[in-house]
Design an enzyme around this catalytic site. Sequence first.
Site, short mmCIF file in Angstrom:
data_model
loop_
_atom_site.label_atom_id
_atom_site.label_comp_id
_atom_site.label_asym_id
_atom_site.label_seq_id
_atom_site.Cartn_x
_atom_site.Cartn_y
_atom_site.Cartn_z
N HIS A 104 85.36 -39.73 9.80
CA HIS A 104 86.22 -40.25 10.86
C HIS A 104 85.48 -40.23 12.20
O HIS A 104 85.20 -39.16 12.73
CB HIS A 104 87.47 -39.36 10.91
CG HIS A 104 88.48 -39.76 11.92
ND1 HIS A 104 88.81 -38.98 13.00
CD2 HIS A 104 89.25 -40.87 12.02
CE1 HIS A 104 89.75 -39.57 13.71
NE2 HIS A 104 90.03 -40.72 13.14
N GLU A 132 83.11 -44.44 9.45
CA GLU A 132 84.05 -45.29 10.18
C GLU A 132 83.50 -45.82 11.51
O GLU A 132 82.80 -45.10 12.22
CB GLU A 132 85.33 -44.49 10.49
CG GLU A 132 86.42 -45.38 11.04
CD GLU A 132 87.49 -44.64 11.84
OE1 GLU A 132 87.21 -43.59 12.43
OE2 GLU A 132 88.61 -45.16 11.89
N HIS A 164 86.54 -45.62 20.17
CA HIS A 164 87.89 -45.44 19.61
C HIS A 164 88.98 -46.18 20.36
O HIS A 164 89.97 -46.61 19.76
CB HIS A 164 88.25 -43.95 19.53
CG HIS A 164 89.59 -43.72 18.95
ND1 HIS A 164 90.70 -43.43 19.70
CD2 HIS A 164 90.03 -43.78 17.67
CE1 HIS A 164 91.76 -43.30 18.90
NE2 HIS A 164 91.38 -43.51 17.67
CA CA Z 1 89.99 -45.40 13.59
#
Ligand code: CA
Length: 297
Positions: free
Chosen positions: A4, A31, A46
Amino acid sequence: MIAHRGASGYLPEHTLASKVMAYAMQADYIEQDVVLSKDDVPIVIHDILLDDVTNVLEKYPNRKREDGRYYVIDFTFEEIKTLVVTERFDSETGLQIYPNRFPKGTSSFRLHSLQDEIELIQGLNKSTGKNIGIYPEIKKPEFHHENGKDISKIVLNILSDYGYKTKNDKCIVQSFDAVELERIRKELKSQLFLVQLMEFSEQKNLLEFYASYADGIGPWYKHLISSKTADGFSFTPLIKEAHKLDLVVHPYTFREDQLDEFDSFEQMIDVIIHQAGADGGFTDFPNRMREILQAKL
Ligand code: CA
């Protein structure tokens, strides 16, 4: 197991350093959250905002919008590359969000493009002989459309240029925006593996619709649990119903430093993966999740 934002438990999220560490920790997928710059370069970050992971405030004090925030979409890639990235912090207080993680304001990290990151992962795949996948998220497509940008089209073209075209390629595309993800399948004709992220528990009623274009769902792990008693955990029907529709389930986020209702990270992984039956998950701590999953085998 999906890293992540990289190995974000150890290094500032979405830096190339955190991606290399995730790669070395044997994540299956790494990711990328993707937001477009002013000049249409997909930036791996993000949020649509720059102010809680960079020094944009010091570097470009006059470039905020009326709401006082600094938007990725208002800066060119050249400008974005001049910013220093740090561990995530609260832009009002300046305090880092996870106090025991990498110390804020130390060392030297930069933002990069989606292409930079794909080349890093594909380069490592070549030099190590492994085949680690990518897992890009289309961030806030509606916001991009409002600003005159078709982020999905741009990202899909880049993925295709780098060889990610079908479900056999190690690339999963995710988004919280169901309208856009359906468009990616039906209008933009993508053949990639698609995962519909879910924010609210009421979205469980939309599984059949999701199954009409997506291959999986990404729910908040709390929506898999119905209760916790002295006898253990019981579960909502979400995973069973998703599996009936052939949707894989990749819940978010496994964090060893944010256990909430769990006594340990081992218990969290056991409950969500082995008891509830999730097919994988997003973690900030890929090495720990890998160790725990392997110990169980
Ligand atoms: Ca995400």
